[in-house]
Write a protein that holds these residues in place. Structure first.
Motif, PDB file in Angstrom:
ATOM      1  N   ASN A  42     -10.699  27.985 -25.819  1.00  0.00           N
ATOM      2  CA  ASN A  42     -10.105  29.479 -25.771  1.00  0.00           C
ATOM      3  C   ASN A  42     -11.104  30.495 -26.061  1.00  0.00           C
ATOM      4  OD1 ASN A  42      -8.057  28.600 -24.068  1.00  0.00           O
ATOM      5  ND2 ASN A  42      -6.552  28.808 -25.740  1.00  0.00           N
ATOM      6  N   PHE A  43     -11.607  30.155 -27.461  1.00  0.00           N
ATOM      7  CA  PHE A  43     -12.518  30.893 -28.146  1.00  0.00           C
ATOM      8  C   PHE A  43     -13.944  30.966 -27.609  1.00  0.00           C
ATOM      9  CE2 PHE A  43     -16.249  30.431 -31.193  1.00  0.00           C
ATOM     10  CZ  PHE A  43     -16.178  31.778 -31.633  1.00  0.00           C
ATOM     11  N   LEU A  44     -14.402  29.875 -27.306  1.00  0.00           N
ATOM     12  CA  LEU A  44     -15.607  29.784 -26.464  1.00  0.00           C
ATOM     13  C   LEU A  44     -15.531  30.460 -25.250  1.00  0.00           C
ATOM     14  CD1 LEU A  44     -16.459  25.844 -27.139  1.00  0.00           C
ATOM     15  CD2 LEU A  44     -17.316  28.042 -28.393  1.00  0.00           C
ATOM     16  N   TYR A  45     -14.443  30.206 -24.382  1.00  0.00           N
ATOM     17  CA  TYR A  45     -14.298  31.092 -23.106  1.00  0.00           C
ATOM     18  C   TYR A  45     -14.511  32.471 -23.625  1.00  0.00           C
ATOM     19  CZ  TYR A  45     -12.363  32.659 -18.626  1.00  0.00           C
ATOM     20  OH  TYR A  45     -12.132  33.252 -17.531  1.00  0.00           O
ATOM     21  N   GLU A  46     -13.667  32.788 -24.454  1.00  0.00           N
ATOM     22  CA  GLU A  46     -13.813  34.359 -24.749  1.00  0.00           C
ATOM     23  C   GLU A  46     -15.056  34.957 -25.043  1.00  0.00           C
ATOM     24  OE1 GLU A  46     -10.790  35.499 -27.589  1.00  0.00           O
ATOM     25  OE2 GLU A  46      -9.107  34.675 -26.561  1.00  0.00           O
ATOM     26  N   ARG A  47     -15.775  34.125 -25.777  1.00  0.00           N
ATOM     27  CA  ARG A  47     -17.105  34.515 -26.041  1.00  0.00           C
ATOM     28  C   ARG A  47     -18.103  34.308 -25.011  1.00  0.00           C
ATOM     29  NH1 ARG A  47     -14.510  36.788 -30.057  1.00  0.00           N
ATOM     30  NH2 ARG A  47     -15.430  36.852 -32.151  1.00  0.00           N
TER      31      ARG A  47
END
Length: 106
Positions: A42-47
């Motif tokens: 989720n972090f990678l997707y958001e960034r």
């Protein structure tokens, strides 16, 4: 996108090729690890950025190598943020969240 690391050579190439990179050690049998892996994704997707992972069951040699190279005791799940090939931040278990990863990057 999350990219799988399988070898020491691949890991070394990755941290040499990127000024900043997140790597997570993931266990296929641990529910805490599954949650941490989801938070990582989720972090990678958001960034909109790439990150790297290894599964400890499939890449034991690499997992041990990272512990030796960094001097940080192995845990699973465990995430590292490498800046210029050095660990700038790391954490494990339930501390791996979108917010903790975001704070580490800032």
């Amino acid at each position: 996108m999350v990219i799988k690391l399988n070898s020491i050579e691949q890991f070394e190439q990755t941290i040499q090729d990127h000024d900043k990179v997140f790597v997570i050690k993931h266990s296929l049998t641990c529910p805490i690890s599954l949650n941490a892996y989801d938070q990582f994704n989720n972090f990678l997707y958001e960034r909109d950025m790439d990150g790297y992972y290894l599964t400890v069951q499939e890449a034991r040699e690499l997992s041990n190598y990272i512990a030796e190279k960094t001097g940080i005791k192995h845990e699973s799940p465990q995430v590292f943020y490498f800046v210029d090939q050095q660990v700038a931040w790391h954490d494990s278990h339930n501390h791996i969240t979108v917010s903790s990863l975001s704070a580490a990057e800032e």
